[in-house]
Design a protein around this motif. Structure first.
Motif, PDB file in Angstrom:
ATOM      1  N   ARG A  25       6.659   3.085  71.869  1.00  0.00           N
ATOM      2  CA  ARG A  25       5.216   3.556  72.011  1.00  0.00           C
ATOM      3  C   ARG A  25       4.878   4.085  73.032  1.00  0.00           C
ATOM      4  N   LYS A  26       3.698   4.659  73.185  1.00  0.00           N
ATOM      5  CA  LYS A  26       2.853   4.846  74.173  1.00  0.00           C
ATOM      6  C   LYS A  26       1.808   5.123  73.451  1.00  0.00           C
ATOM      7  N   VAL A  27       0.841   4.164  74.791  1.00  0.00           N
ATOM      8  CA  VAL A  27      -0.993   3.541  74.335  1.00  0.00           C
ATOM      9  C   VAL A  27      -1.336   5.182  74.098  1.00  0.00           C
ATOM     10  N   GLY A  28      -2.231   5.392  73.745  1.00  0.00           N
ATOM     11  CA  GLY A  28      -3.210   6.607  74.719  1.00  0.00           C
ATOM     12  C   GLY A  28      -4.144   6.575  75.216  1.00  0.00           C
ATOM     13  N   ASP A  29      -5.073   7.817  75.820  1.00  0.00           N
ATOM     14  CA  ASP A  29      -5.895   7.558  76.444  1.00  0.00           C
ATOM     15  C   ASP A  29      -7.410   6.370  75.606  1.00  0.00           C
ATOM     16  N   ARG A  30      -7.617   6.736  74.222  1.00  0.00           N
ATOM     17  CA  ARG A  30      -8.523   5.839  73.554  1.00  0.00           C
ATOM     18  C   ARG A  30      -7.502   4.181  72.407  1.00  0.00           C
TER      19      ARG A  30
END
Length: 89
Positions: free
Chosen positions: A6-11
């Motif tokens: 999964r991709k980690v979001g900006d937050r």
């Protein structure tokens, strides 16, 4: 072993895959723990007092059973070998 990327979001947010959420019965609003072990990050359910108490009870029962088994073994050894000599005898 199941692996998902999964991709980690900006937050710093990451979505737990639905398959895992369903299997582990994780719902929105539930708390989870992040445990860092060496180079791994492990996601675990929170430790509730009931589970912790049950774990301690199981461990105490095992210790009690072992002590009972060892008592019999110790008594048998004393019967066969006699009392242990005192240090310095």
């Amino acid at each position: 072993m199941t692996e998902h990327t999964r991709k980690v979001g900006d937050r710093g947010q990451v979505t737990i895959p639905k398959e895992i959420r369903d299997r582990r019965e994780i719902e929105g609003g539930d708390k989870i723990r992040f445990v860092e072990v060496n180079d791994e990050i492990i996601i675990k359910p929170p430790m509730d007092e009931g589970s912790l108490a049950e774990g301690y009870k199981i461990r105490a029962d095992r210790s009690r059973q072992l002590a009972e088994k060892m008592h019999g073994t110790s008594a048998e050894a004393t019967e066969q070998l006699g009392d242990a000599p005192e240090w310095g005898e």
